[in-house]
Structure formats: structure tokens, C-alpha cells
Design a protein around this motif. Structure first.
Motif, PDB file in Angstrom:
ATOM      1  N   ASP A  76       5.188  -1.315   0.626  1.00 21.53           N
ATOM      2  CA  ASP A  76       4.246  -0.850  -0.397  1.00 21.53           C
ATOM      3  C   ASP A  76       3.013  -0.185   0.197  1.00 21.53           C
ATOM      4  O   ASP A  76       2.085   0.172  -0.527  1.00 21.53           O
ATOM      5  CB  ASP A  76       3.880  -1.963  -1.391  1.00 21.53           C
ATOM      6  N   ALA A  77       3.004   0.026   1.519  1.00 18.87           N
ATOM      7  CA  ALA A  77       1.947   0.805   2.189  1.00 18.87           C
ATOM      8  C   ALA A  77       2.578   2.060   2.796  1.00 18.87           C
ATOM      9  O   ALA A  77       2.129   2.566   3.819  1.00 18.87           O
ATOM     10  CB  ALA A  77       1.253  -0.024   3.252  1.00 18.87           C
ATOM     11  N   GLY A  78       3.654   2.533   2.172  1.00 19.54           N
ATOM     12  CA  GLY A  78       4.316   3.737   2.662  1.00 19.54           C
ATOM     13  C   GLY A  78       5.117   3.514   3.926  1.00 19.54           C
ATOM     14  O   GLY A  78       5.281   4.430   4.728  1.00 19.54           O
ATOM     15  N   ASP A  79       5.632   2.287   4.104  1.00 22.86           N
ATOM     16  CA  ASP A  79       6.408   1.924   5.295  1.00 22.86           C
ATOM     17  C   ASP A  79       5.602   2.114   6.577  1.00 22.86           C
ATOM     18  O   ASP A  79       6.124   2.554   7.600  1.00 22.86           O
ATOM     19  CB  ASP A  79       7.728   2.697   5.361  1.00 22.86           C
ATOM     20  N   LYS A  80       4.336   1.758   6.524  1.00 22.83           N
ATOM     21  CA  LYS A  80       3.441   1.807   7.686  1.00 22.83           C
ATOM     22  C   LYS A  80       3.169   0.390   8.160  1.00 22.83           C
ATOM     23  O   LYS A  80       3.407  -0.588   7.450  1.00 22.83           O
ATOM     24  CB  LYS A  80       2.116   2.481   7.320  1.00 22.83           C
ATOM     25  N   VAL A  81       2.643   0.273   9.373  1.00 23.76           N
ATOM     26  CA  VAL A  81       2.287  -1.035   9.932  1.00 23.76           C
ATOM     27  C   VAL A  81       0.926  -1.454   9.387  1.00 23.76           C
ATOM     28  O   VAL A  81      -0.027  -0.669   9.381  1.00 23.76           O
ATOM     29  CB  VAL A  81       2.255  -0.987  11.479  1.00 23.76           C
ATOM     30  N   THR A  82       0.863  -2.705   8.920  1.00 23.14           N
ATOM     31  CA  THR A  82      -0.365  -3.269   8.362  1.00 23.14           C
ATOM     32  C   THR A  82      -0.649  -4.623   9.018  1.00 23.14           C
ATOM     33  O   THR A  82       0.168  -5.129   9.793  1.00 23.14           O
ATOM     34  CB  THR A  82      -0.230  -3.479   6.838  1.00 23.14           C
ATOM     35  N   MET A  83      -1.776  -5.216   8.669  1.00 23.80           N
ATOM     36  CA  MET A  83      -2.092  -6.551   9.177  1.00 23.80           C
ATOM     37  C   MET A  83      -1.074  -7.577   8.689  1.00 23.80           C
ATOM     38  O   MET A  83      -0.831  -8.572   9.371  1.00 23.80           O
ATOM     39  CB  MET A  83      -3.509  -6.978   8.788  1.00 23.80           C
ATOM     40  N   ALA A  84      -0.446  -7.362   7.552  1.00 26.19           N
ATOM     41  CA  ALA A  84       0.596  -8.275   7.081  1.00 26.19           C
ATOM     42  C   ALA A  84       1.749  -8.311   8.093  1.00 26.19           C
ATOM     43  O   ALA A  84       2.317  -9.373   8.357  1.00 26.19           O
ATOM     44  CB  ALA A  84       1.099  -7.849   5.700  1.00 26.19           C
ATOM     45  N   ASP A  85       2.061  -7.170   8.686  1.00 25.48           N
ATOM     46  CA  ASP A  85       3.112  -7.108   9.704  1.00 25.48           C
ATOM     47  C   ASP A  85       2.681  -7.835  10.976  1.00 25.48           C
ATOM     48  O   ASP A  85       3.467  -8.587  11.562  1.00 25.48           O
ATOM     49  CB  ASP A  85       3.457  -5.657  10.034  1.00 25.48           C
ATOM     50  N   ILE A  86       1.445  -7.628  11.377  1.00 29.27           N
ATOM     51  CA  ILE A  86       0.925  -8.284  12.583  1.00 29.27           C
ATOM     52  C   ILE A  86       0.940  -9.796  12.392  1.00 29.27           C
ATOM     53  O   ILE A  86       1.386 -10.542  13.279  1.00 29.27           O
ATOM     54  CB  ILE A  86      -0.491  -7.781  12.918  1.00 29.27           C
ATOM     55  N   ARG A  87       0.506 -10.263  11.244  1.00 30.67           N
ATOM     56  CA  ARG A  87       0.483 -11.709  10.985  1.00 30.67           C
ATOM     57  C   ARG A  87       1.899 -12.304  10.987  1.00 30.67           C
ATOM     58  O   ARG A  87       2.122 -13.381  11.537  1.00 30.67           O
ATOM     59  CB  ARG A  87      -0.232 -11.996   9.675  1.00 30.67           C
ATOM     60  N   LEU A  88       2.836 -11.611  10.366  1.00 29.89           N
ATOM     61  CA  LEU A  88       4.203 -12.125  10.354  1.00 29.89           C
ATOM     62  C   LEU A  88       4.804 -12.077  11.768  1.00 29.89           C
ATOM     63  O   LEU A  88       5.526 -12.991  12.162  1.00 29.89           O
ATOM     64  CB  LEU A  88       5.072 -11.363   9.360  1.00 29.89           C
ATOM     65  N   ALA A  89       4.491 -11.054  12.536  1.00 31.89           N
ATOM     66  CA  ALA A  89       4.957 -10.983  13.927  1.00 31.89           C
ATOM     67  C   ALA A  89       4.429 -12.176  14.722  1.00 31.89           C
ATOM     68  O   ALA A  89       5.165 -12.768  15.523  1.00 31.89           O
ATOM     69  CB  ALA A  89       4.524  -9.665  14.568  1.00 31.89           C
ATOM     70  N   GLU A  90       3.176 -12.547  14.505  1.00 32.76           N
ATOM     71  CA  GLU A  90       2.613 -13.725  15.178  1.00 32.76           C
ATOM     72  C   GLU A  90       3.382 -14.985  14.784  1.00 32.76           C
ATOM     73  O   GLU A  90       3.681 -15.830  15.636  1.00 32.76           O
ATOM     74  CB  GLU A  90       1.125 -13.882  14.826  1.00 32.76           C
TER      75      GLU A  90
END
Length: 103
Positions: A76-90
């Protein structure tokens, strides 16, 4: 939501420096993990599934025997990397660290 705003290139590179095993591939971040065995790989997928549901943010997961590939971007951010991705990666890294030994 602020954690779902696309991050710029420099921010992504800086944050990836803190994430063991993760690389940037286009507009995604990706980690490949080799589990001890197939049941261990599936166990980790199940742990990540619970984390993803709790975060309401779901990775793409490719399972090849005991090799798992986790790919993250925010749809929902245009398939871009967001802090939500960073947090889930952690969280995925934490799950990998606590992965039980082969059964």
C-alpha cells in the motif's frame, strides 16, 4: 501511518547496515536463510506467519526444501520499502536467532 511511508535510498542503505543477512533488490529487501532441515524451515515460516499477522504486514516467502527466501516491501506504499518492512525484518532476524536446532 508514518511507518508505511516509502523510505529514500539513503535511509534504506543505512537501515540495512543494521540488518544481518538482508540485501536490497530493487524496491524490496530480501533475506535467504538455510534451515537445518525441512521441518525447521516450516517451523520458522509458521513463526514468521504469526509475527506477520500481528504486524498486519506480510512478507513474500519462497520455500525450497530447507532454503527460505523472505522478501519485503509495502504494497500500500506502491511496493516500496518502509519502516514496516524494516521492523518485520528485525523480527524475522530475531526468529532466526531463536530457531530451534534440527529435530
Amino acid at each position: 501511518m508514518a511507518d508505511r511511508a516509502p523510505l529514500d535510498h539513503d535511509a534504506i542503505e543505512q537501515l540495512l547496515g543494521r540488518l544481518e543477512g538482508w540485501t536490497r533488490e530493487g524496491d524490496t529487501i530480501r533475506r535467504v536463510y538455510q534451515a537445518e532441515d525441512f521441518p525447521g524451515a516450516i517451523h520458522l515460516v509458521n513463526v514468521v506467519a504469526v509475527l506477520a499477522e500481528q504486524a498486519r504486514h506480510h512478507p513474500d516467502i519462497d520455500i525450497r526444501w530447507r532454503t527460505l527466501t523472505f522478501t519485503l516491501s509495502t504494497h500500500d506504499a506502491g511496493d516500496k520499502v518502509t519502516m514496516a518492512d524494516i521492523r518485520l525484518a528485525e523480527q524475522i532476524n530475531d526468529a532466526i536467532t531463536t530457531q530451534p536446532a534440527a529435530r
